[in-house]
Motif scaffolding. Structure first.
Motif, mmCIF file in Angstrom:
data_model
loop_
_atom_site.group_PDB
_atom_site.id
_atom_site.type_symbol
_atom_site.label_atom_id
_atom_site.label_comp_id
_atom_site.label_asym_id
_atom_site.label_seq_id
_atom_site.Cartn_x
_atom_site.Cartn_y
_atom_site.Cartn_z
ATOM 1 N N HIS A 4 0.663 -1.151 -0.149
ATOM 2 C CA HIS A 4 -0.111 0.006 -0.034
ATOM 3 C C HIS A 4 0.875 1.217 -0.091
ATOM 4 C CE1 HIS A 4 -2.708 3.094 1.545
ATOM 5 N NE2 HIS A 4 -3.470 2.456 1.143
ATOM 6 N N ASP A 5 1.820 1.254 0.850
ATOM 7 C CA ASP A 5 2.779 2.372 0.868
ATOM 8 C C ASP A 5 3.595 2.549 -0.400
ATOM 9 O OD1 ASP A 5 2.196 3.609 3.568
ATOM 10 O OD2 ASP A 5 3.295 1.737 4.477
ATOM 11 N N TYR A 6 4.160 1.407 -0.779
ATOM 12 C CA TYR A 6 4.747 1.492 -2.173
ATOM 13 C C TYR A 6 4.049 2.212 -3.394
ATOM 14 C CZ TYR A 6 8.400 0.159 -5.659
ATOM 15 O OH TYR A 6 9.026 0.206 -6.749
ATOM 16 N N LEU A 7 2.672 1.568 -3.331
ATOM 17 C CA LEU A 7 1.766 2.128 -4.360
ATOM 18 C C LEU A 7 1.436 3.815 -4.274
ATOM 19 C CD1 LEU A 7 -0.375 1.953 -6.691
ATOM 20 C CD2 LEU A 7 -1.995 1.523 -4.882
ATOM 21 N N MET A 8 1.452 4.138 -2.968
ATOM 22 C CA MET A 8 1.194 5.567 -2.701
ATOM 23 C C MET A 8 2.489 6.264 -3.102
ATOM 24 S SD MET A 8 -1.777 6.288 -2.038
ATOM 25 C CE MET A 8 -2.008 4.916 -3.299
ATOM 26 N N GLN A 9 3.562 5.757 -2.829
ATOM 27 C CA GLN A 9 4.874 6.503 -3.204
ATOM 28 C C GLN A 9 5.084 6.670 -4.892
ATOM 29 O OE1 GLN A 9 8.276 3.937 -1.979
ATOM 30 N NE2 GLN A 9 9.611 4.970 -4.046
ATOM 31 N N ASN A 10 4.352 5.644 -5.518
ATOM 32 C CA ASN A 10 4.367 5.795 -7.081
ATOM 33 C C ASN A 10 3.172 6.382 -7.683
ATOM 34 O OD1 ASN A 10 6.838 4.518 -8.141
ATOM 35 N ND2 ASN A 10 6.343 3.241 -6.473
ATOM 36 N N ALA A 11 2.174 6.737 -6.853
ATOM 37 C CA ALA A 11 0.813 7.208 -7.543
ATOM 38 C C ALA A 11 0.106 8.354 -6.785
ATOM 39 C CB ALA A 11 -0.055 5.888 -7.742
ATOM 40 N N HIS A 12 0.364 8.703 -5.699
ATOM 41 C CA HIS A 12 -0.293 9.704 -5.185
ATOM 42 C C HIS A 12 -0.064 11.201 -5.636
ATOM 43 C CE1 HIS A 12 -3.016 11.821 -2.170
ATOM 44 N NE2 HIS A 12 -3.248 10.687 -1.831
ATOM 45 N N THR A 13 -0.862 12.102 -5.777
ATOM 46 C CA THR A 13 -1.190 13.225 -6.280
ATOM 47 C C THR A 13 -0.237 14.369 -5.259
ATOM 48 O OG1 THR A 13 -3.137 13.921 -5.697
ATOM 49 C CG2 THR A 13 -2.862 12.966 -7.762
ATOM 50 N N ASP A 14 -0.285 13.961 -4.044
ATOM 51 C CA ASP A 14 0.166 14.763 -3.213
ATOM 52 C C ASP A 14 1.734 14.501 -2.868
ATOM 53 O OD1 ASP A 14 1.031 15.953 -0.610
ATOM 54 O OD2 ASP A 14 -1.099 16.400 -0.091
ATOM 55 N N ALA A 15 2.590 15.343 -3.198
ATOM 56 C CA ALA A 15 3.973 15.106 -2.952
ATOM 57 C C ALA A 15 4.390 14.655 -1.448
ATOM 58 C CB ALA A 15 4.764 16.299 -3.355
ATOM 59 N N ALA A 16 3.706 15.363 -0.498
ATOM 60 C CA ALA A 16 3.910 15.139 0.868
ATOM 61 C C ALA A 16 3.555 13.659 1.392
ATOM 62 C CB ALA A 16 3.256 16.245 1.707
ATOM 63 N N ILE A 17 2.401 13.288 0.595
ATOM 64 C CA ILE A 17 1.828 11.853 0.887
ATOM 65 C C ILE A 17 2.918 10.859 0.371
ATOM 66 C CG2 ILE A 17 0.194 10.123 0.320
ATOM 67 C CD1 ILE A 17 -1.870 12.398 0.982
ATOM 68 N N ARG A 18 3.532 11.214 -0.867
ATOM 69 C CA ARG A 18 4.431 10.330 -1.650
ATOM 70 C C ARG A 18 5.583 10.300 -0.667
ATOM 71 N NH1 ARG A 18 2.966 13.250 -6.321
ATOM 72 N NH2 ARG A 18 5.047 14.355 -6.378
ATOM 73 N N ASP A 19 6.098 11.416 -0.300
ATOM 74 C CA ASP A 19 7.356 11.361 0.618
ATOM 75 C C ASP A 19 7.224 10.614 1.758
ATOM 76 O OD1 ASP A 19 8.771 12.931 -1.471
ATOM 77 O OD2 ASP A 19 8.395 14.879 -0.283
ATOM 78 N N ALA A 20 6.145 10.699 2.481
ATOM 79 C CA ALA A 20 5.938 9.894 3.700
ATOM 80 C C ALA A 20 5.653 8.405 3.422
ATOM 81 C CB ALA A 20 4.631 10.494 4.494
ATOM 82 N N SER A 21 5.099 8.083 2.248
ATOM 83 C CA SER A 21 4.728 6.872 1.858
ATOM 84 C C SER A 21 6.428 6.149 1.394
ATOM 85 C CB SER A 21 3.888 6.793 0.722
ATOM 86 O OG SER A 21 2.631 7.187 0.969
ATOM 87 N N THR A 22 7.047 6.995 0.956
ATOM 88 C CA THR A 22 8.472 6.590 0.384
ATOM 89 C C THR A 22 9.438 6.119 1.691
ATOM 90 O OG1 THR A 22 8.441 7.914 -1.525
ATOM 91 C CG2 THR A 22 10.796 7.306 -0.829
ATOM 92 N N ALA A 23 9.194 6.948 2.738
ATOM 93 C CA ALA A 23 10.061 6.947 3.804
ATOM 94 C C ALA A 23 9.527 5.726 4.696
ATOM 95 C CB ALA A 23 9.836 8.093 4.941
ATOM 96 N N CYS A 24 8.313 5.250 4.589
ATOM 97 C CA CYS A 24 7.902 4.219 5.196
ATOM 98 C C CYS A 24 8.212 2.682 4.314
ATOM 99 C CB CYS A 24 6.197 4.006 5.272
ATOM 100 S SG CYS A 24 5.454 2.789 6.214
ATOM 101 N N ALA A 25 8.112 3.052 3.028
ATOM 102 C CA ALA A 25 8.441 1.972 2.448
ATOM 103 C C ALA A 25 9.957 1.313 2.550
ATOM 104 C CB ALA A 25 8.377 2.322 0.767
ATOM 105 N N LEU A 26 10.844 2.635 2.723
ATOM 106 C CA LEU A 26 12.334 2.101 2.842
ATOM 107 C C LEU A 26 12.194 1.467 4.284
ATOM 108 C CD1 LEU A 26 14.178 5.367 1.558
ATOM 109 C CD2 LEU A 26 14.136 3.111 0.879
#
Length: 649
Positions: free
Chosen positions: A74-96
């Motif tokens: 779920h987090d990895y998808l949001m990293q690659n698909a969400h329109t909000d950069a802040a949400i992408r960044d938070a999802s990226t940090a979580c995926a890592l």
């Protein structure tokens, strides 16, 4: 959301209550929560003093692993698909952080010993396969090393995860644009002009989105424009990714050394069908020999056509190939690509592909009320005999910050009686008319989606990933055949007036289908060499530009284009590592799988059900070679594919 409720049983009539609008702080909070929960579950499993059995160890482990991966997906998808950069960044940090947890898992000696204590005598074959799969995964990850070395391996894997993530994100963010005078777009179809209106200065904006660049490479008369667009695409993220890729190569080589291997290619081949680098070299050499004569012939045809346009021309460059090939198909095969594309409107293609899967596999697919992450995303529920068996999402059009290629992303693994599989396709197609090649890509990715859903119906939630990594493309490549079948196309390919694509036009498409096949495979083998040779060596002191130039001059039918840096935007160098050969390897398997369909009928329901039940649904419960053997009744061979290539299709 699917990730948060992953551990909650779902009935056969509902789908997960997805939510994709969490605030960044909530993403971070939940991230810590589900990772701590998973680590606690693994600790409890390891410290269980009861006698180890399949149920107490592997069923429990699969439950924990499935729950954890659902949330990570779920987090990895949001990293690659969400329109909000802040949400992408938070999802990226979580995926890592999630990847780091998995890296730690692979170094957990106590867990490996607990798994190794499970007796396999009397176990069902699929359970024995699961036991052996996980033991092999741990062993190939260095579980036999001392504690200090295992810690170093874990740290190195964390570095690799972070670098690979940065590499991919840089590509996603590198959407370059140029402005050109409208008259330079001469040759493009009218719908391209309609979707790319000129501004008040007569300038048209062209981005690196495939929906912008591919029609230009195929139709634009302006050779300098084709070159300019090609160069723009091939130089994406060059400043950002050159140092990142250099470091990624170094860290992966160091990992290989820690594991006792000569290089990362050797490490990367573990758990694959080919098993070792020498087999990759043998396979690619076989294909190179098969296409040698057809490549010479096709290059001569392209040059002859080029010289009709420019008598002084001495060579064909890469940005000429699609344009010249299109002219040859028009003149020699009487095939007009602009006529073809009028029958492939996105909405009709989508509906046609869905209907094809309904017919082949006896499904019912309906629009879903599941929440999505963007207004353009379409959700669908998949039913079999009125029972919900999965949900999928189509995110089909380009936008800023989104994954720029085409791929299937998992959202939730399926586990019989507990959770339903959910997946998404992230693609970048135009909203109107599509090239036939884009339709083929759509069906390819949809094949991954079907594979994910059908494999998500058994007792082993993680089974979709318990397979050799170089098998995964084969089922999707096989499914591409259906977009060349008139009985399939006539059901959805209609023009603006509602007229069905003529059978004679589909026959012309098939007659012209294999022109350029050898050049296409040569290009794929160039990418294979780039991927494989980068990792089949010590990268110390590597000059990436010089390396790419050498590869293209040796393997590409068009040579190296000065000033290009394809390596910087070649995302597969992270995800696939040394294994880009997978696409051609999978093509050889797909050719074999397809042989039974061709014999029994592309739309034969029994063949399709056997394919689903014996191959797709059983993935991760036995080896890929066994899956293919079960379907074909014999072992597969790469010879059929090599023979097809040598004959020019």
């Amino acid at each position: 959301m699917a990730a948060i409720v992953a551990w909650m049983p779902l009935t056969s009539t509902t789908h997960a209550a997805n939510s994709f609008d969490r605030e960044p702080t909530e993403i971070s909070r939940h991230c810590e929560q589900y990772m701590a929960e998973f680590n606690g579950q693994i600790d409890a499993l390891v410290n269980d003093k009861a006698k180890a059995s399949y149920d107490s160890v592997f069923v429990a482990f699969d439950n924990h692993m499935t729950q954890f991966v659902d949330q990570l997906l779920h987090d990895y998808l949001m990293q690659n698909a969400h329109t909000d950069a802040a949400i992408r960044d938070a999802s990226t940090a979580c995926a890592l952080k999630g990847f780091s947890v998995l890296n730690a898992l692979s170094a957990n000696r106590a867990l490996y010993e607990r798994m190794s204590a499970v007796p396999t005598e009397g176990l069902a074959a699929d359970k024995t396969y699961t036991v052996n799969y996980w033991k092999s995964e741990f062993e190939s990850s260095g579980i036999g090393k001392d504690e200090k070395t295992r810690a170093a391996i874990k740290a190195k894997n964390d570095e690799i995860s972070a670098l690979g993530n940065t590499f991919g994100q840089n590509i996603n963010n590198a959407v370059n644009k140029i402005q050109v005078k409208a008259e330079r777009l001469a040759g493009l179809p009218q719908d391209y002009f309609d979707s790319h209106p000129a501004d008040d200065k007569g300038m048209v904006t062209i981005s690196t989105a495939y929906s912008d660049t591919r029609p230009i490479s195929k139709y634009a008369h302006d050779r300098s424009l084709r070159k300019e667009v090609a160069m723009m695409s091939r130089n994406r993220a060059v400043q950002e990714n050159t140092p990142v890729l250099t470091e990624l190569l170094e860290r992966r080589y160091e990992l290989a050394q820690l594991l006792g291997h000569q290089n990362y290619a050797e490490t990367n081949m573990l758990g694959t069908m080919v098993a070792k680098p020498t087999k990759v070299a043998e396979f690619t050499a076989k294909l190179s020999a098969a296409i040698a004569e057809p490549v010479v012939k096709e290059k001569a045809q392209l040059l002859a056509q080029m010289q009709k346009l420019d008598p002084a021309a001495k060579e064909v460059r890469s940005w000429d190939a699609s344009y010249l090939s299109n002219i040859i198909r028009e003149q020699d095969y009487k095939l007009d690509a602009k006529e073809v594309r009028q029958y492939f409107d996105y909405d009709k293609v989508r509906d046609g592909i869905i209907a094809l899967s309904e017919d082949l596999f006896t499904l019912k697919i309906e629009p879903s009320d599941a929440a999505t992450w963007h207004e353009s995303v379409e959700a669908y529920d998949v039913f079999e005999s009125d029972k919900l068996i999965g949900t999928f999402f189509l995110d089909s059009h380009p936008r800023d910050g989104k994954f720029t290629h085409a791929a299937q992303f998992g959202i939730q693994l399926g586990k019989k009686g507990e959770t339903l599989p959910e997946a998404a396709l992230l693609m970048n197609f135009p909203k109107g008319l599509m090239e036939h090649g884009q339709v083929e890509t759509f069906l390819h990715e949809y094949g991954h989606l079907l594979h994910f859903i059908f494999a998500g119906q058994n007792d082993i939630g993680y089974s979709r990933f318990q397979s050799e990594s170089d098998f995964g493309e084969a089922p999707s490549m096989m499914l591409e055949e259906w977009v060349w079948d008139y009985d399939t196309l006539k059901r959805f390919a209609t023009n603006e007036e509602g007229e069905v694509i003529p059978k004679a036009l589909v026959e012309k498409m098939n007659q012209a289908r294999y022109f350029g096949q050898a050049l296409g495979v040569a290009t794929q083998l160039t990418y294979t060499a780039l991927s494989f040779d980068l990792y089949n060596r010590n990268p110390e002191g590597i000059d990436l530009v010089a390396f790419e130039k050498d590869i293209f001059e040796r393997y590409s039918p068009y040579g190296y284009d000065d000033g290009t840096h394809m390596f910087a935007a070649f995302g597969h160098l992270n995800g696939y590592g040394a294994k880009y050969y997978t696409y051609q390897w999978s093509s050889s398997i797909a050719e074999e799988l397809l042989s039974r369909f061709k014999e029994e009928g592309l739309r034969d329901p029994k063949t399709a059900q056997d394919y689903r039940n014996l191959v797709l649904a059983k993935t991760g419960t036995k080896s890929a070679a066994e899956l293919v053997r079960d379907f074909l009744g014999r072992d597969f061979s790469v010879e059929a594919y090599a023979k097809k290539l040598s004959q020019g299709g």
